[in-house]
Write an enzyme that holds these catalytic residues in place. Structure first.
Site, PDB file in Angstrom:
ATOM      1  N   GLU A 205     -11.424  22.175   2.834  1.00  0.00           N
ATOM      2  CA  GLU A 205     -10.816  21.801   1.539  1.00  0.00           C
ATOM      3  C   GLU A 205     -11.820  22.023   0.400  1.00  0.00           C
ATOM      4  OE1 GLU A 205      -7.670  21.165   1.305  1.00  0.00           O
ATOM      5  OE2 GLU A 205      -6.939  19.951   2.985  1.00  0.00           O
TER       6      GLU A 205
ATOM      7  N   ARG B 252       0.015  22.515  -9.689  1.00  0.00           N
ATOM      8  CA  ARG B 252      -0.607  21.724  -8.608  1.00  0.00           C
ATOM      9  C   ARG B 252      -0.423  22.389  -7.240  1.00  0.00           C
ATOM     10  NH1 ARG B 252      -0.954  15.198  -7.457  1.00  0.00           N
ATOM     11  NH2 ARG B 252      -1.904  15.454  -5.410  1.00  0.00           N
TER      12      ARG B 252
ATOM     13  N   LYS C 138      -0.953  11.759  -3.782  1.00  0.00           N
ATOM     14  CA  LYS C 138       0.051  12.164  -2.789  1.00  0.00           C
ATOM     15  C   LYS C 138      -0.072  11.234  -1.601  1.00  0.00           C
ATOM     16  CE  LYS C 138       0.930  17.059  -3.526  1.00  0.00           C
ATOM     17  NZ  LYS C 138       0.808  18.412  -2.942  1.00  0.00           N
TER      18      LYS C 138
ATOM     19  N   ARG D 114       8.719  -2.216  -3.963  1.00  0.00           N
ATOM     20  CA  ARG D 114       8.876  -1.125  -4.959  1.00  0.00           C
ATOM     21  C   ARG D 114       7.571  -0.708  -5.621  1.00  0.00           C
ATOM     22  NH1 ARG D 114      13.527  -4.203  -6.076  1.00  0.00           N
ATOM     23  NH2 ARG D 114      15.328  -3.286  -5.049  1.00  0.00           N
TER      24      ARG D 114
ATOM     25  N   ASN E 245      -2.506  23.841  -2.495  1.00  0.00           N
ATOM     26  CA  ASN E 245      -2.011  24.035  -1.132  1.00  0.00           C
ATOM     27  C   ASN E 245      -2.380  25.389  -0.549  1.00  0.00           C
ATOM     28  OD1 ASN E 245      -0.668  21.548  -0.678  1.00  0.00           O
ATOM     29  ND2 ASN E 245       0.851  22.208  -2.171  1.00  0.00           N
TER      30      ASN E 245
ATOM     31  N   HIS F 219      -6.301  19.014  10.423  1.00  0.00           N
ATOM     32  CA  HIS F 219      -5.702  19.511   9.179  1.00  0.00           C
ATOM     33  C   HIS F 219      -6.589  20.589   8.533  1.00  0.00           C
ATOM     34  CE1 HIS F 219      -3.526  19.482   5.402  1.00  0.00           C
ATOM     35  NE2 HIS F 219      -4.672  19.303   4.778  1.00  0.00           N
TER      36      HIS F 219
ATOM     37  N   GLU G  45       3.363  17.984  -9.193  1.00  0.00           N
ATOM     38  CA  GLU G  45       3.524  19.332  -8.613  1.00  0.00           C
ATOM     39  C   GLU G  45       4.809  20.026  -9.064  1.00  0.00           C
ATOM     40  OE1 GLU G  45       1.854  19.882  -4.642  1.00  0.00           O
ATOM     41  OE2 GLU G  45       3.373  21.385  -4.269  1.00  0.00           O
TER      42      GLU G  45
ATOM     43  N   LYS H  67     -10.110  18.967  -8.427  1.00  0.00           N
ATOM     44  CA  LYS H  67      -8.796  18.420  -8.087  1.00  0.00           C
ATOM     45  C   LYS H  67      -8.221  17.651  -9.277  1.00  0.00           C
ATOM     46  CE  LYS H  67      -5.759  16.350  -4.871  1.00  0.00           C
ATOM     47  NZ  LYS H  67      -5.455  15.981  -3.509  1.00  0.00           N
TER      48      LYS H  67
ATOM     49  N   HIS I 216      -2.255  25.928   3.164  1.00  0.00           N
ATOM     50  CA  HIS I 216      -1.590  24.770   3.782  1.00  0.00           C
ATOM     51  C   HIS I 216      -0.249  25.113   4.426  1.00  0.00           C
ATOM     52  CE1 HIS I 216      -4.701  22.654   1.674  1.00  0.00           C
ATOM     53  NE2 HIS I 216      -4.258  21.462   1.996  1.00  0.00           N
TER      54      HIS I 216
ATOM     55  N   HIS J 224      -0.060  23.881   7.948  1.00  0.00           N
ATOM     56  CA  HIS J 224       0.893  22.818   8.324  1.00  0.00           C
ATOM     57  C   HIS J 224       1.780  23.285   9.476  1.00  0.00           C
ATOM     58  CE1 HIS J 224       0.854  20.472   4.237  1.00  0.00           C
ATOM     59  NE2 HIS J 224      -0.235  20.277   4.951  1.00  0.00           N
TER      60      HIS J 224
HETATM   61  P1  NAD Z   1      -8.341  11.501   9.786  1.00  0.00           P
HETATM   62  O1  NAD Z   1      -7.903  10.495   8.830  1.00  0.00           O
HETATM   63  O2  NAD Z   1      -7.552  11.659  11.037  1.00  0.00           O
HETATM   64  O3  NAD Z   1      -9.857  11.236  10.145  1.00  0.00           O
HETATM   65  C1  NAD Z   1     -10.486  12.081  11.066  1.00  0.00           C
HETATM   66  C2  NAD Z   1     -11.134  11.297  12.209  1.00  0.00           C
HETATM   67  O4  NAD Z   1     -12.342  10.720  11.755  1.00  0.00           O
HETATM   68  C3  NAD Z   1     -10.303  10.166  12.737  1.00  0.00           C
HETATM   69  O5  NAD Z   1     -10.465  10.081  14.123  1.00  0.00           O
HETATM   70  C4  NAD Z   1     -10.924   8.956  12.049  1.00  0.00           C
HETATM   71  O6  NAD Z   1     -10.702   7.767  12.743  1.00  0.00           O
HETATM   72  C5  NAD Z   1     -12.362   9.327  12.056  1.00  0.00           C
HETATM   73  N1  NAD Z   1     -13.186   8.719  11.024  1.00  0.00           N
HETATM   74  C6  NAD Z   1     -12.842   8.453   9.748  1.00  0.00           C
HETATM   75  N2  NAD Z   1     -13.923   8.056   9.062  1.00  0.00           N
HETATM   76  C7  NAD Z   1     -14.958   8.048   9.936  1.00  0.00           C
HETATM   77  C8  NAD Z   1     -16.326   7.755   9.813  1.00  0.00           C
HETATM   78  N3  NAD Z   1     -16.867   7.453   8.633  1.00  0.00           N
HETATM   79  N4  NAD Z   1     -17.103   7.824  10.915  1.00  0.00           N
HETATM   80  C9  NAD Z   1     -16.560   8.207  12.104  1.00  0.00           C
HETATM   81  N5  NAD Z   1     -15.275   8.536  12.271  1.00  0.00           N
HETATM   82  C10 NAD Z   1     -14.483   8.459  11.193  1.00  0.00           C
HETATM   83  O7  NAD Z   1      -8.358  12.967   9.120  1.00  0.00           O
HETATM   84  P2  NAD Z   1      -8.825  13.506   7.699  1.00  0.00           P
HETATM   85  O8  NAD Z   1      -9.314  14.854   7.954  1.00  0.00           O
HETATM   86  O9  NAD Z   1      -9.659  12.529   6.989  1.00  0.00           O
HETATM   87  O10 NAD Z   1      -7.441  13.592   6.904  1.00  0.00           O
HETATM   88  C11 NAD Z   1      -6.409  14.436   7.314  1.00  0.00           C
HETATM   89  C12 NAD Z   1      -5.115  13.913   6.740  1.00  0.00           C
HETATM   90  O11 NAD Z   1      -5.188  13.960   5.312  1.00  0.00           O
HETATM   91  C13 NAD Z   1      -3.913  14.737   7.114  1.00  0.00           C
HETATM   92  O12 NAD Z   1      -2.878  13.870   7.491  1.00  0.00           O
HETATM   93  C14 NAD Z   1      -3.538  15.474   5.853  1.00  0.00           C
HETATM   94  O13 NAD Z   1      -2.170  15.752   5.764  1.00  0.00           O
HETATM   95  C15 NAD Z   1      -3.988  14.504   4.804  1.00  0.00           C
HETATM   96  N6  NAD Z   1      -4.270  15.102   3.496  1.00  0.00           N
HETATM   97  C16 NAD Z   1      -3.701  14.527   2.418  1.00  0.00           C
HETATM   98  C17 NAD Z   1      -3.958  15.025   1.167  1.00  0.00           C
HETATM   99  C18 NAD Z   1      -3.399  14.337  -0.038  1.00  0.00           C
HETATM  100  O14 NAD Z   1      -3.499  14.872  -1.142  1.00  0.00           O
HETATM  101  N7  NAD Z   1      -2.828  13.170   0.103  1.00  0.00           N
HETATM  102  C19 NAD Z   1      -4.816  16.126   1.007  1.00  0.00           C
HETATM  103  C20 NAD Z   1      -5.391  16.692   2.142  1.00  0.00           C
HETATM  104  C21 NAD Z   1      -5.100  16.162   3.396  1.00  0.00           C
HETATM  105  N1  GLY Z   2      -3.681  18.409  -1.171  1.00  0.00           N
HETATM  106  C1  GLY Z   2      -2.765  18.973  -2.124  1.00  0.00           C
HETATM  107  C2  GLY Z   2      -2.516  18.122  -3.304  1.00  0.00           C
HETATM  108  O1  GLY Z   2      -3.039  17.050  -3.434  1.00  0.00           O
HETATM  109  O2  GLY Z   2      -1.731  18.501  -4.146  1.00  0.00           O
END
Ligand code: NAD
Ligand code: GLY
Length: 364
Positions: free
Chosen positions: A187, A243, A145, A123, A247, A267, A239, A229, A250, A254
């Site tokens: 972003e 908030r 998130k 939990r 997006n 992404h 949100e 942010k 997005h 998405h």
């Molecule tokens: P990712 O986590 O897939 O990383 C991108 C690639 O880079 C992967 O292959 C990873 O293994 C590699 N990598 C990571 N760090 C590295 C480094 N230092 N050196 C070499 N390679 C490295 O993608 P991302 O762009 O980091 O994140 C995208 C994800 O984030 C999506 O799932 C999206 O939905 C999510 N997201 C979440 C929020 C949130 O608020 N929680 C906001 C924006 C995006």
């Molecule tokens: N990436 C959108 C949010 O964090 O609200």
């Protein structure tokens, strides 16, 4: 090192930004003191940074038997319930209790999934974000998130669960592939468009510095992005209203990611073309100047981000998938649109015909 504070009603936490932070045990020590620790990472990041972080955790006083790690497969397509369950398997195998801490070492995929595991396990347990992509350092590691994807929709299963700390070591960006760095810059541009005209203008003049990993520019960009942010999240953590502007682009993005099976579009790439679609839709509604749509297009091009989609992705399918979005209310798609550079709004008050026309203008 820069330190920012995310100040929320029930929970505040620091964001540390700078180089060499992965080795600084004093940053992590207050959050893992005498606890069981599991670092969750993936097969790409593990060979690069896992050992350094394990040494840092050990130097912070965590004994070997409590210093565990889990290496997941790499890719958005693995951000799902099955892989999430592997984290629970591992935590249960080692008898992790409620006082244990997860550390997410990687990009947004590892961060979102690990955060969600922390939100659910017994939990809710603590977790620390150690983001290693630009996208994760400027966006996903901040704001709480967490979640995983479902075949029918992105990020559809999740929870709000804030980290106890975010440690952004800018040195980790040196090993990032160019395509990932570029995707992360979408972003960054988003913050300028929705909230911060001065930052947007700075990016127009300096985006090349970001692309060449200029040290001072990187710290500035991560700091400004996190400040923007945090400012929004502090006003509306869950949100309920404002908030949603985070997006921008997005809902379009998405849908493109989902339709292409989470394997073709990154992404940030989906967000980029989605932001341009949002700008064009805003222009069609008479809110946003045509010259500003051109400015957005130019900056995305300068950052080498995509500005079109393949005509194999039909507008009907995109609109259908856009209907499976967390912003949908009363069965109506709600979009984040632009009033000017630096000002966004959320609306469902548009003709669907306009949405189809907008998407179709970007197909080639
Ligand atoms: P990712 O986590 O897939 O990383 C991108 C690639 O880079 C992967 O292959 C990873 O293994 C590699 N990598 C990571 N760090 C590295 C480094 N230092 N050196 C070499 N390679 C490295 O993608 P991302 O762009 O980091 O994140 C995208 C994800 O984030 C999506 O799932 C999206 O939905 C999510 N997201 C979440 C929020 C949130 O608020 N929680 C906001 C924006 C995006
Ligand atoms: N990436 C959108 C949010 O964090 O609200």
């Amino acid at each position: 090192m820069k330190t920012l504070q995310v100040k929320l009603k029930d929970h505040s936490y620091p964001i540390y930004i700078g180089n060499g932070l992965l080795s600084r045990s004093e940053l992590i020590q207050p959050f893992i003191n005498s606890k069981q620790v599991m670092i969750v990472t993936n097969e790409t990041v593990a060979p690069l940074y896992l050992q350094t972080l394990r040494n840092t955790v050990a130097a912070a006083g965590v004994e070997d038997s409590n210093n565990k790690f889990l290496v997941l497969p790499d890719g958005e397509q693995y951000k799902n319930i099955d892989v999430l369950n592997r984290v629970f398997d591992e935590l249960l195998k080692f008898n992790f209790g409620r006082q244990s801490v997860l550390i997410a070492l990687g990009g947004g995929v590892v961060g979102d999934l690990t955060g969600f595991a922390a939100a659910c396990y017994q939990r809710g347990i603590d977790f620390i974000q150690v983001p290693t992509t630009l996208l994760a350092q400027v966006d996903s590691s901040v704001g709480g998130k967490t979640g995983v994807n479902h075949a029918l929709g992105k990020n559809m299963i999740g929870a709000f669960h804030q980290p106890v700390a975010v440690i952004s070591d800018t040195d980790t960006l040196n090993t990032l592939e160019d395509r990932q760095l570029i995707a992360g810059s979408a972003e960054v541009i988003k913050y300028g468009l929705i909230n911060d005209k001065d930052f947007y203008v700075w990016l127009e003049g300096n985006i090349e510095k970001v692309m060449s990993l200029d040290k001072a520019a990187m710290v500035y960009v991560i700091e400004q992005s996190c400040l923007n942010k945090a400012n929004v999240v502090q006003r509306d953590e869950k949100e309920n209203n404002i908030r949603a502007i985070l997006n921008l682009g997005h809902t379009f993005g998405h849908a493109i990611e989902t339709i292409t099976g989470y394997t073709q579009w990154l992404h940030g790439e989906g967000v980029a073309v989605g932001m341009l679609m949002a700008a064009e839709m805003s222009r069609k509604l008479g809110w946003f100047a045509a010259s500003d749509v051109e400015r957005v297009k130019k900056l995305l091009q300068k950052a080498k981000l995509p500005i079109t989609i393949s005509n194999a992705i039909s507008s009907e399918k995109i609109v259908e998938v856009m209907g499976v979005d967390k912003k949908v209310q009363d069965n109506k798609i709600r979009l984040v649109l632009l009033k000017s550079i630096g000002s966004a709004t959320i609306t469902s008050d548009f003709d669907l015909k306009l949405l189809y026309e907008t998407i179709e203008a970007f197909q080639e």
